[in-house]
Enzyme design. Structure first.
Site, PDB file in Angstrom:
ATOM      1  N   GLU A 127      -4.032  -4.306  -5.410  1.00 12.24           N
ATOM      2  CA  GLU A 127      -5.090  -4.346  -4.409  1.00 12.24           C
ATOM      3  C   GLU A 127      -6.026  -3.168  -4.652  1.00 12.24           C
ATOM      4  O   GLU A 127      -5.543  -2.063  -4.865  1.00 12.24           O
ATOM      5  CB  GLU A 127      -4.514  -4.250  -2.989  1.00 12.24           C
ATOM      6  CG  GLU A 127      -5.603  -4.471  -1.942  1.00 12.24           C
ATOM      7  CD  GLU A 127      -5.087  -4.443  -0.500  1.00 12.24           C
ATOM      8  OE1 GLU A 127      -3.880  -4.259  -0.291  1.00 12.24           O
ATOM      9  OE2 GLU A 127      -5.917  -4.598   0.381  1.00 12.24           O
ATOM     10  N   ALA A 268       1.238   2.946   0.762  1.00 13.28           N
ATOM     11  CA  ALA A 268       2.200   1.956   0.291  1.00 13.28           C
ATOM     12  C   ALA A 268       1.484   0.625   0.152  1.00 13.28           C
ATOM     13  O   ALA A 268       0.360   0.472   0.608  1.00 13.28           O
ATOM     14  CB  ALA A 268       3.351   1.821   1.289  1.00 13.28           C
ATOM     15  N   MET A 269       2.155  -0.345  -0.490  1.00 16.84           N
ATOM     16  CA  MET A 269       1.509  -1.622  -0.766  1.00 16.84           C
ATOM     17  C   MET A 269       2.466  -2.774  -0.505  1.00 16.84           C
ATOM     18  O   MET A 269       3.598  -2.765  -0.967  1.00 16.84           O
ATOM     19  CB  MET A 269       1.023  -1.618  -2.229  1.00 16.84           C
ATOM     20  CG  MET A 269       0.375  -2.897  -2.677  1.00 16.84           C
ATOM     21  SD  MET A 269      -1.151  -3.249  -1.737  1.00 16.84           S
ATOM     22  CE  MET A 269      -1.123  -5.052  -1.801  1.00 16.84           C
ATOM     23  N   GLU A 270       1.929  -3.781   0.200  1.00 16.90           N
ATOM     24  CA  GLU A 270       2.770  -4.855   0.744  1.00 16.90           C
ATOM     25  C   GLU A 270       3.018  -6.017  -0.207  1.00 16.90           C
ATOM     26  O   GLU A 270       3.216  -7.140   0.254  1.00 16.90           O
ATOM     27  CB  GLU A 270       2.110  -5.388   2.020  1.00 16.90           C
ATOM     28  CG  GLU A 270       0.794  -6.189   1.793  1.00 16.90           C
ATOM     29  CD  GLU A 270      -0.481  -5.377   1.946  1.00 16.90           C
ATOM     30  OE1 GLU A 270      -0.411  -4.133   1.829  1.00 16.90           O
ATOM     31  OE2 GLU A 270      -1.544  -5.981   2.166  1.00 16.90           O
ATOM     32  N   ASN A 271       3.038  -5.817  -1.531  1.00 15.90           N
ATOM     33  CA  ASN A 271       3.295  -6.905  -2.476  1.00 15.90           C
ATOM     34  C   ASN A 271       4.449  -7.776  -1.992  1.00 15.90           C
ATOM     35  O   ASN A 271       5.475  -7.265  -1.570  1.00 15.90           O
ATOM     36  CB  ASN A 271       3.672  -6.337  -3.840  1.00 15.90           C
ATOM     37  CG  ASN A 271       2.842  -5.146  -4.215  1.00 15.90           C
ATOM     38  OD1 ASN A 271       1.645  -5.271  -4.362  1.00 15.90           O
ATOM     39  ND2 ASN A 271       3.468  -3.988  -4.320  1.00 15.90           N
ATOM     40  N   HIS A 303       4.715  -1.067   8.915  1.00 17.63           N
ATOM     41  CA  HIS A 303       3.397  -1.620   8.556  1.00 17.63           C
ATOM     42  C   HIS A 303       3.501  -2.567   7.359  1.00 17.63           C
ATOM     43  O   HIS A 303       3.051  -3.712   7.424  1.00 17.63           O
ATOM     44  CB  HIS A 303       2.440  -0.469   8.261  1.00 17.63           C
ATOM     45  CG  HIS A 303       1.064  -0.887   7.842  1.00 17.63           C
ATOM     46  ND1 HIS A 303       0.001  -0.930   8.721  1.00 17.63           N
ATOM     47  CD2 HIS A 303       0.577  -1.299   6.652  1.00 17.63           C
ATOM     48  CE1 HIS A 303      -1.078  -1.356   8.083  1.00 17.63           C
ATOM     49  NE2 HIS A 303      -0.759  -1.571   6.808  1.00 17.63           N
ATOM     50  N   GLU A 304       4.089  -2.092   6.278  1.00 23.09           N
ATOM     51  CA  GLU A 304       4.147  -2.921   5.062  1.00 23.09           C
ATOM     52  C   GLU A 304       5.022  -4.146   5.297  1.00 23.09           C
ATOM     53  O   GLU A 304       4.708  -5.240   4.838  1.00 23.09           O
ATOM     54  CB  GLU A 304       4.654  -2.114   3.861  1.00 23.09           C
ATOM     55  CG  GLU A 304       3.869  -0.841   3.555  1.00 23.09           C
ATOM     56  CD  GLU A 304       2.372  -1.027   3.436  1.00 23.09           C
ATOM     57  OE1 GLU A 304       1.925  -2.113   3.030  1.00 23.09           O
ATOM     58  OE2 GLU A 304       1.624  -0.076   3.772  1.00 23.09           O
ATOM     59  N   HIS A 307       3.163  -6.833   7.170  1.00 20.20           N
ATOM     60  CA  HIS A 307       2.190  -7.536   6.323  1.00 20.20           C
ATOM     61  C   HIS A 307       2.766  -8.837   5.751  1.00 20.20           C
ATOM     62  O   HIS A 307       2.012  -9.714   5.359  1.00 20.20           O
ATOM     63  CB  HIS A 307       1.771  -6.649   5.144  1.00 20.20           C
ATOM     64  CG  HIS A 307       0.531  -5.844   5.372  1.00 20.20           C
ATOM     65  ND1 HIS A 307      -0.611  -6.365   5.938  1.00 20.20           N
ATOM     66  CD2 HIS A 307       0.235  -4.554   5.069  1.00 20.20           C
ATOM     67  CE1 HIS A 307      -1.543  -5.423   5.984  1.00 20.20           C
ATOM     68  NE2 HIS A 307      -1.063  -4.314   5.471  1.00 20.20           N
TER      69      HIS A 307
HETATM   70 ZN   LIG Z   1      -1.908  -2.380   5.289  1.00 15.89          ZN
END
Ligand SMILES: [Zn+2]
Length: 891
Positions: A127, A268-271, A303-304, A307
Site C-alpha cells: 500500500e 503496520a499493514m493489514e495485508n 486496528h490492523e 481492517h
Molecule cells: Zn489502517
C-alpha cells in the site's frame, strides 16, 4: 528541472477499469539482489467488448522486464510499449492469459515500498503503490483478484516463507532451496498482497470464533525478541472477540499471522491474513516498553485486525476513498480501546491529538477534505484528516443514528458490499437505508475541508423559565474552497444546576444522546441531549429550567469543531468541578489554562513580571489533592495544554514566548503546591510487580506528572528524587519519565543518566529510539549540536524510518530549538529532507511538512523558513512526494 510538473490525479477523472483479473499466480525466486518474479494473470474485459477498443495498461516501476507471453506466445518488442511507469499492450482479446517475468533488486530498495530487506529478512509493503515495484500489474484497488503465491528461497537462510491466505503445500527443492505455496481464497487488490521470508521465531496461540472455528494465531519475530510478544498476542485475541461482540464480524481464514520488522515506513499493514508490523507496535516487556507503548500496541493490533472486514473484505474503489477504510477503522480501534481502558481518558487523549495536530493541518496550505479531490502523490494523503477526522465523521454518524441504528447500518454495509471495492458514498448510503435517515447534508464532512466554528450565545428568561441557546456556524476558507456550505453538526448538550447536577432537558427538536453521560443519580430525566445544527444559525429553547444553568456544550467532543462560548471563569471552574461529562470536565480546565497562559504570553512579550491567577491555583490544588478513582484522568486534568495547541490561539506564533509562559505557570504551581505534589508523588508509588492494568497505569501517570512539576523547582533534593527513580524503577514507564525530566534540565545528573541508559540499552533499537527522542526534544540550548552528534552515533541509521522519526522528526517538533531565531534548526531539517529524499521520499515528505505552517510565524522566521522551502523546491531530481508538499506550501 526542479519546476518539472508532476501529474495531478483527480477524483472526477475516475473511470472503471477496462480489464479485471480473475486469478494471479505469482512465483518469487528470492535472491538479495536478483529476485525473479513470475506472474500469470487471467485477464477478462470489463466492458461488453474490449477487443480492439481498449489497450491493456499495467503499472510498473524500477523493473527489469525479462519476458511477456500472451496466451502462451512470446510477445515481441514491437507488440508492447514500455515506459518508466507502465507496460501497454495495444491489442488484446476479451479474455486471455498473460505471463510476465521481471527481475528486481530487494537489497537496494531503500524506499521500503515493494519487496525489500529488513534485518536480513525479506518483506513487502504494497500500500499504496508498492506492488508495481515487483511486477507489472493493474495496480489499483478496484481490481480484485484471487492470489496463488509460490515462494522459493534458500532453506538455511530463509526457513520461514509466508504469504496471504492458507498454506497449501511446502517442501524441499534441489540446491538447498525450499518452497511454500499459499492461496488466498478472498479476492483482493494488489495493495493487500504480502510476502515474508526469513529466519524468524514463531509464537503460537489459537482463537475459537463465535461459530466454533479454531484459528491458528502466530507472531513471527527475530529470535532474540521471543520474550516480547505476549502482550501483542493477548491484544489480538481481545480484538477478535470485541469485533464479534460489537460488530458481529468473525475471522475468515484458518490462520492469522503477524510479522514484526524493524524497517517500516508506517505503523503496520493489514495485508490479508499476514499483517506486517513495525516492531514498535509488537514488542513489549515491562523493562523495555512504557505504558504508552503497551496501549499503542493494543490499539494498532486491534486496528490492523479490524481492517480484515473494514478494508480487506470491503476495500476502497480508489485512493480518494482512503477514509472509507481508515476513518472507519480508526473509529473502531478508538472505540475498542475505550472499552478496554477508560472511556473518558481515551476520548481525551484522542481529542488531544485531533485538536493539536489535525486542526493545524486544517489551517495549513495542505488542508484537504476527508475525501480529497486531487493528489500528486497519494502517500502524502495518509494524514490526520483522512484518518482521525475521518474517524470523527464515523463517530458523528453513530451519535446521530444511535448505537442500534449505526449497527444496523454497518450490518447492511458489510453484507451489501462484501467482496467489493466501494466509496464513502456507499458507506453513508448503507447508513441511510438501514435507518431511513437523510444524511445528504452530513456528507459535506467528506467533501468540505476546514474546522467548523460554532459560536454559542445563551439567553435565560427567569419569568418563563426557559433557556435559549443559539448556534452560529462558520468555516474558514481552505485552499480551493473559499465559500463553505453549512454543515450538519451533532452537538451534545447538558445543563448544570446550581447543585452541580445535570438538569432534565426538555426541548423540541433534540434527540436523546446515544452516549448518555455518566450516571448522576437522577432518574427519569435525560441529562444529555444531542441537537442537530444544520443551518447557519439555529436556536433551541429548553423549558422548565428553574434557575439559570451553566451549559456544558459539545459533550464527549461530539463533533470535530471549535466552540466559542462566553463562559465566565467562575462558570468554567464550576464545570471543572461538577460536569458529569468527563471530557468537558477536563476541557473546562484546559480552556481556563489556555486563557491564563495567553495572558502570561502577553506579559512575557511586554517584559512584565508573570503573575498567576489565584482562583486557577486553588482549582488546580483541589484536583491535585482529591483522591479520584481514575488517576489517569486526574493526571490529564493536571496537565497544561501542549505548546502546539496553545499556538493555535495566537495570531502570530511566538514559540519562545509560549514555552516560557507555559513553563512559568508550571513553575508557579510547583512552588505554591510543592508539598502536595510531593505527597501525591509518594502516595502513588507502585508496590509489587509491574502491572499494565488501568489502576496501575493511572497511578504511574499521576506520580510522574507530579515529578515533572517538581523538577521545575530546580532543587537538588528533587533532582535526587528523580535520579533515585531512574536508578531503582523496575519498569520503562518510570525510567523514561525520570530520564526525560533529567534530559530537560541542565544538571550534573543529566549526562550520567543518559550515558548509563545508553550503556544498558544500546543493543535494543526500540529503547534507543526513546533515548534519541528525549534528547531531540530537550529545550536546552545545545540541543541542535547534540542531535547532530547523535547522527554519528552507531545506534543511529539514516535508512531506518524509526530512527529518523525519533531523532530528526522529534527535533522538528521541538518548538523552541527548531524555531531558533538564527534559522539553524530550519537549515538542519532542510538538509536532512534533502539527504533522505533520494533514499526514502515518503519519510522525507513527512519531515518536510515541518515547514508548512511558515506563514503563521513572525517576519524573521517566515523569511528563514521560506528560504529553506525554496532551497528544497529548487533541488534537482526532487521526489514528487516532497515536491508536492513544498510547492503547495509556497502557493
Ligand atoms: Zn489502517
Amino acid at each position: 528541472m526542479s519546476r518539472e510538473v508532476h501529474k495531478t490525479i483527480r477524483l472526477n477523472d475516475y473511470r472503471k477499469p477496462d480489464f479485471l483479473i480473475e486469478t494471479v499466480n505469482l512465483e518469487f525466486d528470492l535472491d538479495e539482489t536478483r529476485t525473479r518474479v513470475k506472474s500469470l494473470l487471467t485477464v477478462v474485459c470489463n466492458h461488453d467488448r474490449c477487443e480492439g477498443i481498449h489497450a491493456f495498461v499495467l503499472n510498473g516501476r524500477d523493473l527489469a522486464l525479462k519476458t511477456v507471453k500472451l496466451d502462451g506466445h512470446d510477445l515481441r518488442h514491437q507488440d508492447y510499449v514500455i515506459d518508466s511507469s507502465s507496460l501497454t499492450i495495444p491489442q488484446v482479446p476479451d479474455r486471455f492469459a498473460l505471463e510476465i517475468e521481471t527481475e528486481i533488486n530487494p537489497r537496494d530498495n531503500t524506499e521500503l515500498s515493494g519487496l525489500y530487506l529488513s534485518g536480513g529478512n525479506f518483506c513487502t509493503q504494497c500500500e499504496a503503490e508498492g506492488f508495481r515495484k515487483m511486477t507489472y500489474y493493474p495496480d489499483r484497488p478496484d481490481v480484485m483478484a484471487r492470489f496463488f503465491t509460490t515462494i522459493v528461497a534458500d532453506k538455511r537462510k530463509y526457513p520461514v516463507l509466508l504469504s496471504n491466505g492458507n498454506l497449501m503445500s511446502s517442501g524441499d527443492l534441489k540446491d538447498g532451496k525450499h518452497f511454500a505455496k499459499w492461496h488466498d481464497p478472498f479476492p483482493k487488490p494488489a495493495y493487500l498482497f504480502a510476502l515474508v521470508a526469513g529466519n524468524l521465531d514463531r509464537i503460537r496461540d489459537s482463537f475459537t470464533t463465535m461459530s466454533g472455528k479454531k484459528v491458528d494465531l502466530s507472531i513471527f519475530v527475530q529470535h532474540h525478541n521471543r520474550d516480547k510478544c505476549a502482550h501483542a498476542m493477548e491484544s489480538l485475541k481481545l480484538a477478535m472477540k470485541w469485533d464479534e461482540e460489537t460488530y458481529g464480524r468473525e475471522y475468515d481464514l484458518d490462520t492469522f499471522m503477524i510479522v514484526a520488522v524493524d524497517d517500516f515506513n508506517m505503523g503496520a499493514m493489514e495485508n490479508k491474513g499476514l499483517n506486517v508490523f513495525n516492531s514498535k507496535y509488537v514488542l513489549a516487556k515491562p523493562e523495555t516498553a512504557t505504558d504508552a507503548d503497551y496501549q499503542g500496541i493494543m490499539g494498532v493490533v486491534g486496528h490492523e485486525y479490524f481492517h480484515n472486514w473494514s478494508g480487506d473484505r470491503i476495500t476502497c474503489r480508489d485512493w480518494f476513498q482512503l477514509s472509507l477504510k481508515e476513518g472507519f477503522t480508526v473509529f473502531r480501534d478508538q472505540h475498542f480501546m475505550e472499552d478496554m481502558t477508560s472511556r473518558g481518558v481515551k476520548r481525551i487523549s484522542d481529542v488531544n491529538i485531533l485538536r493539536t495536530h489535525q486542526f493545524r493541518e486544517d489551517a495549513s496550505p495542505m488542508a484537504h477534505p476527508v475525501r480529497p479531490e486531487s493528489y500528486v502523490e497519494i502517500n502524502n494523503f495518509y494524514t490526520l484528516t483522512v484518518y482521525n477526522k475521518g474517524a470523527e465523521v464515523i463517530r458523528m454518524m453513530r451519535t446521530i443514528l444511535g448505537p442500534e441504528g449505526f449497527r444496523r447500518g454497518t450490518d447492511l454495509y458489510f453484507s451489501r458490499h462484501d467482496g467489493q471495492a466501494v466509496t464513502t458514498d456507499d458507506f453513508v448510503q448503507a447508513m441511510e437505508d438501514a435507518t431511513g435517515t437523510d444524511l445528504r447534508q452530513f456528507k459535506l464532512w467528506y467533501s468540505q475541508a476546514g474546522t467548523p466554528e460554532l459560536t454559542v450565545t445563551r439567553r435565560y428568561d427567569p419569568r418563563t423559565k426557559t433557556l435559549e441557546l443559539s448556534f452560529r456556524q462558520t468555516c474558514p476558507p481552505t485552499p480551493g474552497q473559499e465559500e463553505k456550505k453549512p454543515m450538519h453538526i451533532p452537538v451534545a448538550i447538558g445543563l448544570l444546576g446550581q447543585d452541580g447536577h445535570d438538569m432534565p432537558l426538555r426541548t423540541a427538536g433534540a434527540t436523546e444522546a446515544s452516549t448518555p453521560a455518566r450516571g448522576t443519580g437522577r432518574t427519569g430525566g435525560v441529562e444529555t441531549r444531542v441537537v442537530q445544527i444544520k443551518k447557519p444559525l439555529e436556536k433551541f429553547v429548553f423549558s422548565d429550567i428553574p434557575q439559570e444553568p451553566v451549559p456544558s456544550i459539545l459533550r464527549h467532543f461530539s463533533a470535530p469543531a471549535k466552540v466559542k462560548l462566553d463562559l465566565s471563569d467562575n462558570e468554567r471552574l464550576f464545570l471543572m468541578a461538577h460536569d458529569s461529562d468527563e471530557f468537558n470536565r477536563w476541557d473546562a480546565g484546559q480552556q481556563l489554562a489556555v486563557k491564563l497562559i495567553l495572558q502570561l504570553i502577553r506579559d512575557f512579550q511586554l517584559g512584565k513580571k508573570l503573575r498567576v491567577d489565584s482562583s486557577f491555583m486553588s482549582a488546580f490544588n483541589k484536583i491535585l489533592g482529591s483522591s479520584m478513582d481514575d488517576k489517569a484522568f486526574q493526571a490529564f486534568a493536571l496537565s497544561l495544554p501542549a505548546e502546539t495547541y496553545l499556538a493555535d490561539f495566537m495570531e502570530v506564533i511566538d514559540p519562545a514566548a509560549i514555552h516560557e509562559a507555559r513553563r512559568s505557570l508550571q513553575r508557579a504551581l510547583a512552588m505554591e503546591l510543592r508539598d502536595t505534589f510531593i505527597a501525591v508523588y509518594y502516595t502513588n508509588q507502585d508496590a509489587g510487580p509491574y502491572r499494565v492494568d488501568q489502576a496501575s497505569i493511572g497511578r504511574r501517570s499521576l506520580k510522574n506528572t507530579c515529578l515533572s512539576y517538581l523538577m521545575e523547582l530546580d532543587e537538588p533534593g528533587i533532582r535526587r528524587l528523580c535520579w533515585e527513580q531512574f536508578r531503582t524503577a523496575g519498569n520503562m514507564t518510570d525510567v523514561m519519565a525520570s530520564l526525560a525530566n533529567l534530559a530537560n534540565t541542565d544538571c550534573p545528573e543529566r549526562p550520567q543518566a543518559l550515558s548509563e541508559f545508553y550503556e544498558t540499552w544500546k543493543d535494543d533499537p526500540l529503547v534507543m529510539d526513546k533515548w534519541l527522542s528525549i534528547q531531540a526534544l530537550s529545550p536546552l540550548p545545545h540541543t541542535l549540536d547534540t542531535v547532530q552528534a547523535l547522527m554519528k552515533n552507531p545506534v543511529f541509521n539514516i535508512k531506518n524510518p524509526n530512527k529518523i522519526r525519533s531523532l530528526i522528526g522529534a527535533f522538528s517538533t521541538n518548538s523552541v530549538r527548531f524555531h531558533e531565531p538564527n534559522g539553524d534548526g530550519y537549515a538542519f531539517v532542510a538538509d536532512q529532507v534533502l539527504a533522505i529524499d533520494p533514499m526514502n521520499p515518503q519519510i522525507a515528505a513527512r519531515l518536510a511538512s515541518a515547514f508548512t505552517l511558515w506563514k503563521r510565524y513572525d517576519k524573521n522566521r517566515q523569511k528563514l523558513m521560506k528560504e529553506q522551502l525554496e532551497r528544497i523546491l529548487h533541488t534537482p531530481k526532487l521526489s514528487k512526494d516532497v515536491h508536492e508538499i513544498m510547492s503547495k506550501s509556497l502557493a
